[in-house]
Every structure is written in C-alpha cells, then in structure tokens.
Design a protein around this motif. Structure first.
Motif, PDB file in Angstrom:
ATOM      1  N   THR A 180       0.847  -1.188   0.000  1.00  0.00           N
ATOM      2  CA  THR A 180       0.000   0.000   0.000  1.00  0.00           C
ATOM      3  C   THR A 180       0.882   1.238   0.000  1.00  0.00           C
ATOM      4  OG1 THR A 180      -1.781  -1.118   1.196  1.00  0.00           O
ATOM      5  CG2 THR A 180      -1.785   1.291   1.219  1.00  0.00           C
ATOM      6  N   ILE A 181       0.678   2.098  -0.978  1.00  0.00           N
ATOM      7  CA  ILE A 181       1.346   3.396  -1.029  1.00  0.00           C
ATOM      8  C   ILE A 181       0.373   4.403  -0.435  1.00  0.00           C
ATOM      9  CG2 ILE A 181       2.332   5.172  -2.520  1.00  0.00           C
ATOM     10  CD1 ILE A 181       3.065   2.958  -4.499  1.00  0.00           C
ATOM     11  N   THR A 182       0.680   4.891   0.756  1.00  0.00           N
ATOM     12  CA  THR A 182      -0.245   5.781   1.451  1.00  0.00           C
ATOM     13  C   THR A 182      -0.115   7.228   0.993  1.00  0.00           C
ATOM     14  OG1 THR A 182       1.360   5.994   3.258  1.00  0.00           O
ATOM     15  CG2 THR A 182      -0.348   4.303   3.485  1.00  0.00           C
ATOM     16  N   HIS A 183       1.050   7.588   0.488  1.00  0.00           N
ATOM     17  CA  HIS A 183       1.240   8.918  -0.105  1.00  0.00           C
ATOM     18  C   HIS A 183       2.157   8.764  -1.301  1.00  0.00           C
ATOM     19  CE1 HIS A 183       1.733  13.256  -0.546  1.00  0.00           C
ATOM     20  NE2 HIS A 183       3.019  13.017  -0.736  1.00  0.00           N
ATOM     21  N   CYS A 184       1.617   9.009  -2.494  1.00  0.00           N
ATOM     22  CA  CYS A 184       2.399   8.878  -3.720  1.00  0.00           C
ATOM     23  C   CYS A 184       3.078  10.208  -4.019  1.00  0.00           C
ATOM     24  CB  CYS A 184       1.508   8.463  -4.888  1.00  0.00           C
ATOM     25  SG  CYS A 184       2.408   8.352  -6.447  1.00  0.00           S
ATOM     26  N   ALA A 185       4.393  10.222  -3.884  1.00  0.00           N
ATOM     27  CA  ALA A 185       5.148  11.460  -4.078  1.00  0.00           C
ATOM     28  C   ALA A 185       5.358  11.795  -5.548  1.00  0.00           C
ATOM     29  CB  ALA A 185       6.494  11.369  -3.363  1.00  0.00           C
ATOM     30  N   ILE A 186       4.909  10.919  -6.460  1.00  0.00           N
ATOM     31  CA  ILE A 186       4.962  11.289  -7.877  1.00  0.00           C
ATOM     32  C   ILE A 186       4.146  12.555  -8.103  1.00  0.00           C
ATOM     33  CG2 ILE A 186       4.363  10.590 -10.226  1.00  0.00           C
ATOM     34  CD1 ILE A 186       4.855   7.711  -9.424  1.00  0.00           C
ATOM     35  N   TRP A 187       3.018  12.660  -7.399  1.00  0.00           N
ATOM     36  CA  TRP A 187       2.194  13.866  -7.525  1.00  0.00           C
ATOM     37  C   TRP A 187       2.986  15.101  -7.102  1.00  0.00           C
ATOM     38  CZ3 TRP A 187      -2.853  14.390  -9.307  1.00  0.00           C
ATOM     39  CH2 TRP A 187      -3.520  13.194  -9.613  1.00  0.00           C
ATOM     40  N   ASP A 188       3.739  14.992  -6.014  1.00  0.00           N
ATOM     41  CA  ASP A 188       4.545  16.119  -5.540  1.00  0.00           C
ATOM     42  C   ASP A 188       5.607  16.490  -6.571  1.00  0.00           C
ATOM     43  OD1 ASP A 188       3.069  15.684  -3.223  1.00  0.00           O
ATOM     44  OD2 ASP A 188       4.673  14.540  -2.259  1.00  0.00           O
ATOM     45  N   TYR A 189       6.278  15.461  -7.090  1.00  0.00           N
ATOM     46  CA  TYR A 189       7.358  15.723  -8.033  1.00  0.00           C
ATOM     47  C   TYR A 189       6.818  16.321  -9.328  1.00  0.00           C
ATOM     48  CZ  TYR A 189      11.696  15.192 -10.591  1.00  0.00           C
ATOM     49  OH  TYR A 189      12.819  15.455 -11.325  1.00  0.00           O
ATOM     50  N   ARG A 190       5.647  15.858  -9.770  1.00  0.00           N
ATOM     51  CA  ARG A 190       5.040  16.431 -10.977  1.00  0.00           C
ATOM     52  C   ARG A 190       4.795  17.930 -10.813  1.00  0.00           C
ATOM     53  NH1 ARG A 190       1.678  13.904 -14.769  1.00  0.00           N
ATOM     54  NH2 ARG A 190       0.034  15.376 -14.211  1.00  0.00           N
ATOM     55  N   GLU A 191       4.311  18.319  -9.654  1.00  0.00           N
ATOM     56  CA  GLU A 191       4.041  19.733  -9.438  1.00  0.00           C
ATOM     57  C   GLU A 191       5.337  20.537  -9.414  1.00  0.00           C
ATOM     58  OE1 GLU A 191       1.115  21.239  -9.659  1.00  0.00           O
ATOM     59  OE2 GLU A 191       0.536  19.201 -10.240  1.00  0.00           O
ATOM     60  N   GLN A 192       6.378  19.970  -8.826  1.00  0.00           N
ATOM     61  CA  GLN A 192       7.679  20.646  -8.847  1.00  0.00           C
ATOM     62  C   GLN A 192       8.175  20.794 -10.281  1.00  0.00           C
ATOM     63  OE1 GLN A 192      10.407  18.518  -6.323  1.00  0.00           O
ATOM     64  NE2 GLN A 192       8.987  18.491  -4.596  1.00  0.00           N
ATOM     65  N   ALA A 193       8.018  19.715 -11.064  1.00  0.00           N
ATOM     66  CA  ALA A 193       8.471  19.762 -12.454  1.00  0.00           C
ATOM     67  C   ALA A 193       7.653  20.761 -13.261  1.00  0.00           C
ATOM     68  CB  ALA A 193       8.374  18.367 -13.077  1.00  0.00           C
ATOM     69  N   ARG A 194       6.341  20.793 -13.006  1.00  0.00           N
ATOM     70  CA  ARG A 194       5.487  21.734 -13.725  1.00  0.00           C
ATOM     71  C   ARG A 194       5.927  23.169 -13.442  1.00  0.00           C
ATOM     72  NH1 ARG A 194       0.160  20.699 -15.107  1.00  0.00           N
ATOM     73  NH2 ARG A 194      -0.032  19.181 -13.414  1.00  0.00           N
ATOM     74  N   ARG A 195       6.201  23.449 -12.165  1.00  0.00           N
ATOM     75  CA  ARG A 195       6.660  24.792 -11.804  1.00  0.00           C
ATOM     76  C   ARG A 195       8.028  25.091 -12.405  1.00  0.00           C
ATOM     77  NH1 ARG A 195       4.290  23.329  -6.738  1.00  0.00           N
ATOM     78  NH2 ARG A 195       6.335  22.727  -5.913  1.00  0.00           N
ATOM     79  N   GLY A 196       8.796  24.022 -12.683  1.00  0.00           N
ATOM     80  CA  GLY A 196      10.109  24.203 -13.285  1.00  0.00           C
ATOM     81  C   GLY A 196      10.083  24.298 -14.798  1.00  0.00           C
ATOM     82  N   GLY A 197       8.884  24.260 -15.385  1.00  0.00           N
ATOM     83  CA  GLY A 197       8.763  24.444 -16.823  1.00  0.00           C
ATOM     84  C   GLY A 197       8.541  23.192 -17.636  1.00  0.00           C
ATOM     85  N   VAL A 198       8.465  21.999 -16.989  1.00  0.00           N
ATOM     86  CA  VAL A 198       8.201  20.766 -17.725  1.00  0.00           C
ATOM     87  C   VAL A 198       6.729  20.733 -18.129  1.00  0.00           C
ATOM     88  CG1 VAL A 198       8.152  18.244 -17.613  1.00  0.00           C
ATOM     89  CG2 VAL A 198      10.025  19.505 -16.536  1.00  0.00           C
ATOM     90  N   ARG A 199       6.464  20.494 -19.408  1.00  0.00           N
ATOM     91  CA  ARG A 199       5.086  20.407 -19.887  1.00  0.00           C
ATOM     92  C   ARG A 199       4.566  18.990 -19.659  1.00  0.00           C
ATOM     93  NH1 ARG A 199       4.796  22.101 -25.899  1.00  0.00           N
ATOM     94  NH2 ARG A 199       6.836  21.079 -25.964  1.00  0.00           N
ATOM     95  N   LEU A 200       3.487  18.879 -18.910  1.00  0.00           N
ATOM     96  CA  LEU A 200       2.906  17.583 -18.579  1.00  0.00           C
ATOM     97  C   LEU A 200       1.708  17.318 -19.475  1.00  0.00           C
ATOM     98  CD1 LEU A 200       3.054  17.837 -14.682  1.00  0.00           C
ATOM     99  CD2 LEU A 200       4.740  16.847 -16.234  1.00  0.00           C
ATOM    100  N   THR A 201       1.648  16.119 -20.020  1.00  0.00           N
ATOM    101  CA  THR A 201       0.577  15.768 -20.952  1.00  0.00           C
ATOM    102  C   THR A 201      -0.662  15.267 -20.231  1.00  0.00           C
ATOM    103  OG1 THR A 201       2.223  15.179 -22.624  1.00  0.00           O
ATOM    104  CG2 THR A 201      -0.005  14.304 -22.929  1.00  0.00           C
ATOM    105  N   LEU A 202      -0.480  14.499 -19.165  1.00  0.00           N
ATOM    106  CA  LEU A 202      -1.587  13.836 -18.491  1.00  0.00           C
ATOM    107  C   LEU A 202      -2.020  14.617 -17.256  1.00  0.00           C
ATOM    108  CD1 LEU A 202      -0.257  10.163 -18.671  1.00  0.00           C
ATOM    109  CD2 LEU A 202      -1.747  11.356 -20.299  1.00  0.00           C
ATOM    110  N   ALA A 203      -3.326  14.647 -17.020  1.00  0.00           N
ATOM    111  CA  ALA A 203      -3.844  15.337 -15.842  1.00  0.00           C
ATOM    112  C   ALA A 203      -3.481  14.599 -14.564  1.00  0.00           C
ATOM    113  CB  ALA A 203      -5.363  15.488 -15.950  1.00  0.00           C
ATOM    114  N   SER A 204      -3.327  13.285 -14.659  1.00  0.00           N
ATOM    115  CA  SER A 204      -3.006  12.465 -13.492  1.00  0.00           C
ATOM    116  C   SER A 204      -1.910  11.477 -13.857  1.00  0.00           C
ATOM    117  CB  SER A 204      -4.246  11.700 -13.015  1.00  0.00           C
ATOM    118  OG  SER A 204      -3.886  10.653 -12.127  1.00  0.00           O
ATOM    119  N   PRO A 205      -0.912  11.284 -12.993  1.00  0.00           N
ATOM    120  CA  PRO A 205       0.115  10.274 -13.277  1.00  0.00           C
ATOM    121  C   PRO A 205      -0.440   8.859 -13.225  1.00  0.00           C
ATOM    122  CG  PRO A 205       0.385  11.110 -11.051  1.00  0.00           C
ATOM    123  CD  PRO A 205      -0.654  11.972 -11.711  1.00  0.00           C
TER     124      PRO A 205
END
Length: 259
Positions: free
Chosen positions: A187-212
C-alpha cells in the motif's frame, strides 16, 4: 485504457500473505526508519537505506525500459513514423546525460523529462488510449531486464516498492504472518509522484496527463503480468494525499474475484 474486465481493476482480496525481503540490517546495511522491528519482524518499508548508486541504477533501468519499449511499440505498429521526429525525440531524451556519478538526482531529472517527452509524443500522434499499448510494450522489455529474485509474487511488488522509494513515497508491505510467494501486497499511502510532478510543472516541464495514475497503473499492471502474475490495484485518497494499493497473485493462487 483499462475497462471493467481488466484483472488489475478487480476488487482486492482480504489480507494477503506477503513475501518480504530481509531488512537491510540483515544484509549488512544500516537500517533506516521503518526498516524492520527490533523483534526481527520483516521490514514494512525496507528500502529507506537504498544506496545512491542503486537508486541511480534503477532510474537508468526505468529510462531504458521506457525508451526501448517505445521503440518496440513504434516498430510493431508498422505505420509511417517520421524518423526525423523520432531521432529528434531521442536526442532530447538523452541530452546532457550525467557523468559517472552515483548521485541519483540528475538521473531522476533525466527520467522524468524523458517520460514527459515520450508521453507527449505518443498522445499527440495516437491519442491517450495508446498509453496502455506502450505500457505493455515496455513490460516486454521489463520482463528481460528486471532480475528474478526467486520470491514469486513478491518480486514485482518489491519492484513497485523500490520505485516508490525513488520518489520518497510513503508505503508499507502488508504485515501478515507466514510470508508466502503466492500473493504479495503493498500500500502506497502517499504517492510522491504527484509532488514531483508539481515541482516539475513549476520548473517548466510540460505535462501531458492530468493524473500520473493514467499511465502508472497501466505500466505497473503490465509489469506484473509480464512476470507471470495477476495484478490487482485500487486507487486511494485521504488525509495523506493520493495513494494506491497493489497485489500480485501467482498462477493457481486464489484470485481477488475468487476470494
């Protein structure tokens, strides 16, 4: 994408029997937080002390699985693919590779950038549903490059745990007596991929999917199947954020539908 008949979408069974690795301390490593109790019970989060070199190696392996899987997928389609565009994409994926270093941070950046580029390349040309086909193609590469450790169903679940650790996610193996290799769960109780995606988005990475989760659930399910086991998963959300629960069942074991 997945439909209601996908085995990975089946309701999960009750508490599974879980085969666990020995805690790192038992392997001659320093145990970190959550890595095995003083009473000798198996570790619930045994990868907290994963060495930097091992983390870097896993980022590289994941990039290899994804890029080689995409090459395999494009060849299998048999349609016209602009080689110029494909070569340009590969050049972007492998641009400014880190030198000979054990530091995992640069390889994490390279992987995430490559994943975002490949997702965008596929979705623009074929639409979002094709990501499930890409995941299955990647899993064929995964089948060959991911070692078998002889733990049965626990092998693919430990791979999920190692990936979760790369992101700093919070996760636990099921703490059930009598470890067995016929079914394993995490069980993954907190998926930090969501956190990293937001950091990447703020850093200028263009994300294609609304959810990982759109791609991740397809990829993990395909990897489990490629190793010969039946996957089941459930997405969860709560005070600790986004998470998920995964099971892998060995052939002949009670499936979630039968439990």
């Amino acid at each position: 994408m997945s439909d209601g008949h996908d085995p990975s979408q089946r309701p999960l069974a009750g508490p599974p029997r879980t085969a666990l690795l020995a805690p790192p301390a038992a392997r001659g490593e320093d145990a970190g937080p959550g890595e095995g109790g003083q009473d000798g019970t198996p570790a619930r989060s045994p990868y907290r002390a994963m060495p930097p070199a091992e983390r870097s190696a896993l980022w590289r392996q994941r990039l290899h699985e994804a890029e080689a899987g995409l090459t395999r997928f494009l060849v299998s389609r048999g349609d016209e693919v602009s080689l110029t565009e494909w070569f340009a994409l590969q050049a972007e994926i492998f641009a400014d590779l880190p030198g000979d270093t054990a530091d995992p941070a640069p390889w994490q950046r390279i992987f995430f950038r490559g994943q975002a580029l490949m997702e965008r390349f596929l979705v623009r040309r074929y639409g979002e549903p094709v990501l499930a086909d890409w995941a299955r193609s990647n899993a064929e590469v995964h089948r060959e490059v991911e070692p078998d450790h002889g733990r049965g169903a626990a092998d693919p679940v430990h791979r999920i745990a190692r990936q979760a650790e790369l992101y700093g996610s919070e996760y636990e193996f099921d703490d059930d007596p009598g470890p067995a290799a016929d079914r394993a769960a995490l069980t993954i109780t907190h998926c930090a991929i969501w956190d990293y995606r937001e950091q990447a988005r703020r850093g200028g990475v263009r994300l294609t999917l609304a959810s990982p989760c759109t791609y991740c659930t397809e990829a993990l399910s395909a990897n489990i199947r490629a190793k010969g086991f039946t996957p089941a998963h459930r997405l969860i959300a709560g005070p600790t954020g986004h998470g998920c629960r995964w099971e892998a069942a060995a052939p002949g074991a009670d499936t979630p539908e039968e439990a």
